[in-house]
Design a protein around this motif. Structure first.
Motif, PDB file in Angstrom:
ATOM      1  N   LEU B   8      17.137   8.649  59.748  1.00 23.87           N
ATOM      2  CA  LEU B   8      17.284   8.158  58.383  1.00 23.87           C
ATOM      3  C   LEU B   8      18.231   9.043  57.582  1.00 23.87           C
ATOM      4  CD1 LEU B   8      13.617   7.121  57.690  1.00 23.87           C
ATOM      5  CD2 LEU B   8      15.597   5.622  57.756  1.00 23.87           C
ATOM      6  N   VAL B  11      21.739   8.231  58.547  1.00 20.96           N
ATOM      7  CA  VAL B  11      22.192   6.987  57.911  1.00 20.96           C
ATOM      8  C   VAL B  11      22.597   7.251  56.464  1.00 20.96           C
ATOM      9  CG1 VAL B  11      21.467   4.693  57.131  1.00 20.96           C
ATOM     10  CG2 VAL B  11      20.848   5.493  59.410  1.00 20.96           C
ATOM     11  N   MET B  12      21.781   8.075  55.793  1.00 23.43           N
ATOM     12  CA  MET B  12      22.079   8.393  54.389  1.00 23.43           C
ATOM     13  C   MET B  12      23.417   9.115  54.262  1.00 23.43           C
ATOM     14  SD  MET B  12      18.334   9.699  53.229  1.00 23.43           S
ATOM     15  CE  MET B  12      18.864  10.404  51.692  1.00 23.43           C
ATOM     16  N   ALA B  15      26.304   6.782  54.789  1.00 20.73           N
ATOM     17  CA  ALA B  15      26.513   5.925  53.634  1.00 20.73           C
ATOM     18  C   ALA B  15      27.188   6.687  52.507  1.00 20.73           C
ATOM     19  CB  ALA B  15      25.181   5.359  53.146  1.00 20.73           C
ATOM     20  N   ALA B  16      26.771   7.930  52.324  1.00 18.06           N
ATOM     21  CA  ALA B  16      27.322   8.714  51.214  1.00 18.06           C
ATOM     22  C   ALA B  16      28.752   9.144  51.479  1.00 18.06           C
ATOM     23  CB  ALA B  16      26.450   9.939  50.972  1.00 18.06           C
TER      24      ALA B  16
END
Lengths: 187, 200
Positions: B8, B11-12, B15-16
């Protein structure tokens, strides 16, 4: 519980970040809660129906529909399109049934206030233009290419919603407005 | 559970850290090669403000050869190095300068646009930009020789996104090697032109 929080964080980050392959916001989407700095020119504040000279959101604009052009001073198509967008503004002013109901603004993505002013002066743009120097608005809109036109329905009562979206140039200003009005189910 | 947590977080971070599209113009449609986010700068400048600008001669898209010193005593010069043709930020930089010609005229300056691409590539690329009024030069062979001389050749053979302001006496007045991922603002250019033109 902790997993739920992490998932929520992921969702939040994905929503505000320029994800790879992000799609521009389109028809049916809510207009994001974007704050724009108030126009410095009194006539432009008056055109938008703004009572104060500070930052404003789209729902502060006195209109049924706001047409938003996402442009850049650095975009060749936006440069070529500028005279026709000026014609669109004049058409809106000259058409009694549209004058008070449809307003037009532009947002210069990645453009500083000076760059927006330079574009405005170069093409004699008479309608309000706003800078988005840090691409914050561009990201919130899903990073559309330029020029990108949106028609946003402001009322009555509900949240502003995108009823029309078009990537690239439009042909005839009158037909362009009629298409937006039809999509908004307004006459 | 621990593995899921790392996944997770990954993924963060993805995305950032994704690259912004930087307001890419429709003029290039899907023709640009997205290089993604790059190391901000990757070279060491070899020239300094106050020094005489190293002279060079390069072929231009217009067909003629352009020598830096031919402008001496006549025009200020802004060298605009951009990393590579057909990439996102570069493709929207020079079209902005196209409509800013009056500013350069006002301050008695010209632009020399330079990349390390070959002439056919530059020809095809700049045709998408509309009417480019300034010379676009190819520093392709010997590869990046001028960029290397100025200290703006990156390790991967592309150039930095750099601006070098040279006055009518051939002296460097200002250098700007910016983040390769960002277009330099017009504000910076106007300030430099103004200062250079006002100087004795």
């Amino acid at each position: 519980m902790r997993s739920c929080l992490v998932v929520l964080m992921v969702v939040a980050v994905c929503l505000v970040s320029p994800a790879v392959g992000a799609e521009p916001v389109g028809v049916g989407a809510a207009w994001p809660a974007i704050s724009l700095r108030g126009p410095e020119i009194e006539s432009q504040r008056s055109y938008l129906g703004l009572e104060a000279d500070g930052p404003f959101v789209l729902t502060d604009v006195s209109a049924d529909i706001v047409i938003v052009e996402i442009f850049s001073m650095y975009c060749p198509h936006c440069q070529r399109e500028a005279p026709k967008v000026n014609q669109l503004y004049q058409l809106l002013l000259d058409t009694p049934q549209w004058r008070e109901r449809i307003k037009l603004i532009g947002i210069g993505v990645g453009n500083s206030p000076m760059e927006v002013d330079f574009f405005k002066d170069t093409y004699g743009v008479p309608f309000p233009l706003f800078p988005d120097g840090d691409f914050a608005i561009h990201k919130a809109l899903g990073e559309p290419r330029t020029p990108y036109f949106m028609g946003i329905r402001l009322g009555p009562g509900g949240e502003p919603r995108i009823v029309y979206a078009k990537l690239g140039e439009f042909e005839d200003p009158a037909r362009f407005v009629e298409e937006i009005m039809a999509m908004a189910e307004l006459k | 559970m621990k593995t899921n947590g790392y996944l997770l977080i990954a993924v963060m971070l993805l995305a950032a850290g994704a690259a912004p599209a930087l307001g890419e113009s429709l003029a290039f449609k899907a023709q640009l090669y997205d290089v993604g986010p790059l190391k901000s700068t990757d070279s060491v400048l070899k020239v300094a403000e106050g020094e005489m600008a190293p002279d060079f001669t390069l072929p231009s898209v217009g067909g003629e050869k352009i020598t830096l010193s031919q402008f001496r005593g006549n025009k200020h010069v802004m060298l605009s190095f951009v990393p590579a043709a057909w990439t996102p930020v570069c493709s929207d930089q020079w079209p902005g300068y196209t409509i800013a010609r009056s500013l350069f005229d006002q301050y008695d300056a010209v632009i020399l646009g330079i990349t390390v691409d070959n002439l056919p590539t530059l020809f095809a690329w700049t045709r998408q930009m509309g009417d480019i009024w300034f010379p676009v030069l190819s520093d392709f062979w010997p590869h990046g020789k001028v960029a290397e001389r100025y200290g703006v050749l990156r390790g991967d053979g592309t150039a930095e996104r750099a601006l070098i302001f040279i006055d009518k006496n051939g002296r460097i007045r200002k250098t700007h090697v910016g983040d390769i991922n960002e277009r330099p603002k017009l504000d910076l250019i106007v300030a430099a032109l103004k200062e250079m033109n006002a100087a004795p």
